[in-house]
Write an enzyme that holds these catalytic residues in place. Structure first.
Site, PDB file in Angstrom:
ATOM      1  N   GLU A 232      94.680  82.983  -1.673  1.00  0.00           N
ATOM      2  CA  GLU A 232      95.691  83.107  -2.719  1.00  0.00           C
ATOM      3  C   GLU A 232      95.344  84.292  -3.612  1.00  0.00           C
ATOM      4  O   GLU A 232      94.193  84.454  -4.022  1.00  0.00           O
ATOM      5  CB  GLU A 232      95.725  81.817  -3.538  1.00  0.00           C
ATOM      6  CG  GLU A 232      96.639  81.815  -4.730  1.00  0.00           C
ATOM      7  CD  GLU A 232      96.627  80.472  -5.447  1.00  0.00           C
ATOM      8  OE1 GLU A 232      97.137  80.407  -6.578  1.00  0.00           O
ATOM      9  OE2 GLU A 232      96.087  79.484  -4.885  1.00  0.00           O
ATOM     10  N   ASP A 234      96.493  85.451  -7.168  1.00  0.00           N
ATOM     11  CA  ASP A 234      97.263  85.195  -8.380  1.00  0.00           C
ATOM     12  C   ASP A 234      97.463  86.509  -9.124  1.00  0.00           C
ATOM     13  O   ASP A 234      96.634  86.913  -9.951  1.00  0.00           O
ATOM     14  CB  ASP A 234      96.544  84.185  -9.271  1.00  0.00           C
ATOM     15  CG  ASP A 234      96.554  82.784  -8.699  1.00  0.00           C
ATOM     16  OD1 ASP A 234      97.540  82.438  -8.027  1.00  0.00           O
ATOM     17  OD2 ASP A 234      95.578  82.040  -8.907  1.00  0.00           O
ATOM     18  N   GLU A 237      99.470  84.752 -13.759  1.00  0.00           N
ATOM     19  CA  GLU A 237      99.591  83.397 -14.290  1.00  0.00           C
ATOM     20  C   GLU A 237      99.618  83.548 -15.799  1.00  0.00           C
ATOM     21  O   GLU A 237      98.677  84.084 -16.397  1.00  0.00           O
ATOM     22  CB  GLU A 237      98.418  82.531 -13.856  1.00  0.00           C
ATOM     23  CG  GLU A 237      98.429  82.230 -12.377  1.00  0.00           C
ATOM     24  CD  GLU A 237      97.471  81.121 -12.024  1.00  0.00           C
ATOM     25  OE1 GLU A 237      97.938  79.979 -11.849  1.00  0.00           O
ATOM     26  OE2 GLU A 237      96.268  81.388 -11.930  1.00  0.00           O
ATOM     27  N   HIS A 248      91.569  84.579  -4.903  1.00  0.00           N
ATOM     28  CA  HIS A 248      90.904  83.371  -4.395  1.00  0.00           C
ATOM     29  C   HIS A 248      90.706  83.540  -2.888  1.00  0.00           C
ATOM     30  O   HIS A 248      91.644  83.339  -2.110  1.00  0.00           O
ATOM     31  CB  HIS A 248      91.771  82.126  -4.612  1.00  0.00           C
ATOM     32  CG  HIS A 248      92.062  81.767  -6.028  1.00  0.00           C
ATOM     33  ND1 HIS A 248      91.350  80.805  -6.710  1.00  0.00           N
ATOM     34  CD2 HIS A 248      93.020  82.215  -6.879  1.00  0.00           C
ATOM     35  CE1 HIS A 248      91.851  80.666  -7.932  1.00  0.00           C
ATOM     36  NE2 HIS A 248      92.869  81.520  -8.065  1.00  0.00           N
TER      37      HIS A 248
END
Length: 478
Positions: A232, A234, A237, A248
């Site tokens: 992942e 991001d 956020e 991640h």
């Protein structure tokens, strides 16, 4: 950094199914975005968006009775006595995007409302998660190595406890279409992320009925035995108080896990799985600059701004290894480099190899990022191509305190490096409260651009060359 939990609550209840229903026609809203090769040299792409299947009505696929397969946070025992039977019996239906789910696409813009009261619903829908599509059956995939990704965002109406998240995950482009999954990307199936979510109703064409435990805090969700893991990124956020961007590492395709071996938010051993649930995050407030981001701050969240993310490689090519993720903002014609970290031993203004080692030491955090492969593993995931996710959610597990609170964990001393994440009280973010008090909250994503480094945002060549040396000082764009 933590779970993007599927918290939909509508008349027919939210679930993820594998058969295709015919009660409501599925019409994907159009959303344009641009591919750029140089500043001002961008081509418009006519994309679409699709609602994640966890928000959709799932019903009896065979009898025509439209009996719910999933109501509240429990499965129908007759239709879903086990995983395989449930997948056969249950149909996933089309969506009323704006009326029921509060997702409105116009031109190059997507607005997501937090609470939507549909005309035919007795209970409201909460948040949403959508994916960008290349056509009606296929998710758009992005290969971001040695590229940059840019978008405009309005977070002015997102208070403490909410998260407007734009990110990428290694979902299958067809949504996992197979003999047991007739719905596929056209109906938003195939989700996975670095938390190895176990709240998904169906994974890889099979239901998640066996061992399903209804949530004690949410009337609409629960946790099953199976989880869905993948890498992942991001990119964004955020709410109006705090923001973080976080890679991640994990598998470059969906990896189905079981029970606590999944790790992540849903399991007793957070680090037991194949992904890094924490990631290597850059939150300006957490890194010591408490006046960089927020209402009236350097990046003024009371107004729309542009977010630029560059994925740099060790050899400056798309086949190289990721070694730095840089961030810029553009607001009112000014290019703003990311804030400088003031944390002793973990300086800089980007996520890079040294930062991701030093930050874990400085904050006394578990370094699962490097244990799970770090930048090399992220490079493999990015080279495979990742699907773009745009969402708005609240957090039943940690009230979003990991993103925006004065202290997380809440019992820790805010003066300890890494503990303070923002200005929100440690008592803020309760879904039971904000789902009532913040019904008008929303986020808008728009003007998505993707392409060569320094091709997607406005600044003169001379000023571009200055950005790395003037971190934290705004530069007026051309």
């Amino acid at each position: 950094m933590y779970s993007k939990i599927a918290l939909a609550s509508v008349l027919f209840a939210a679930a993820k199914g594998q058969q295709v229903g015919t009660n409501t026609a599925e019409v994907h809203p159009s959303m344009t975005w641009e591919t750029c090769t140089a500043p001002g040299a961008c081509t418009t792409n006519n994309g679409k968006v699709v609602l994640d299947s966890n928000w959709r009505w799932v019903h009896d696929a065979k009898s025509g009775s439209y009996t719910n397969c999933y109501t509240g946070n429990t499965w129908d025992a007759t239709l879903c006595p086990d995983d395989a039977t449930c997948a056969t019996n249950c149909a996933l239906d089309g969506a009323d995007y704006t009326g029921t789910y509060g997702a409105t696409a116009t031109g190059n813009s997507l607005k997501l409302d937090f609470i939507t009261q549909g005309a035919s619903s007795t209970t409201p829908n909460v948040g949403s998660r959508l994916y960008l599509m290349s056509d009606d059956k296929t998710y758009e995939t992005f290969k971001v190595l040695n590229q940059e990704f840019t978008f405009d965002v309005d977070v002015s109406q997102l208070p403490c406890g909410l998260n407007g998240a734009l990110y990428m995950v290694n979902m299958a482009a067809d949504g996992g279409l197979s003999s047991t999954n007739k719905a596929g990307a056209a109906y938003g199936t195939g989700y996975c992320d670095a938390q190895c979510p176990r709240d998904l109703k169906f994974i890889e064409g099979s239901a998640n009925v066996d061992g399903w435990t209804p949530s004690s805090t949410s009337v609409n969700s629960g946790v099953g035995t199976k989880g869905a893991c993948c890498a992942e990124m991001d990119i964004w956020e955020a709410n109006s108080i705090s923001t973080a961007y976080t890679p991640h590492p994990g598998p470059s395709s969906i990896d189905v896990c079981t029970s606590d071996q999944c790790g992540g938010t849903y399991s007793s051993d957070r680090y037991a799985g194949t992904t890094d649930p924490d990631g290597c995050d850059f939150n300006s407030y957490r890194q010591g600059d408490k006046t960089f981001y927020g209402p009236g701050e350097t990046v003024d969240t009371s107004k729309v701004f542009t977010v630029v993310t560059q994925f740099l490689t060790d050899d400056g090519t798309a086949t190289g290894t990721l070694n730095e993720i840089k961030r810029f903002y553009v607001q009112d014609g000014t290019v703003i480099p990311n804030s400088e970290s003031t944390v002793a031993g973990a300086g800089g203004n980007s996520v890079n190899v040294d930062f991701c080692k030093n930050q874990k030491i400085a904050f006394n955090d578990t370094d699962d990022f490097n244990a799970k492969g770090g930048f090399a593993k992220m490079s493999t995931a990015m080279a495979e191509g990742m699907v773009l996710v745009m969402s708005l959610w609240d957090d039943y597990y940690a009230q979003m305190l990991w993103l925006d609170s004065e202290a997380y964990p809440v019992a820790s001393d805010p003066a300890t490096p890494g503990i303070a994440r923002g200005t929100c009280a440690t008592t803020s973010g309760s879904p039971a409260t904000i789902e009532t008090s913040e019904k008008s909250a929303y986020v808008t994503y728009s003007n998505i651009k993707f392409g060569a480094i320094n091709s997607t945002f406005a600044a003169t060549p001379a000023k571009r060359s200055m950005l790395g040396a003037t971190a934290g000082r705004p530069q007026r764009a051309a």
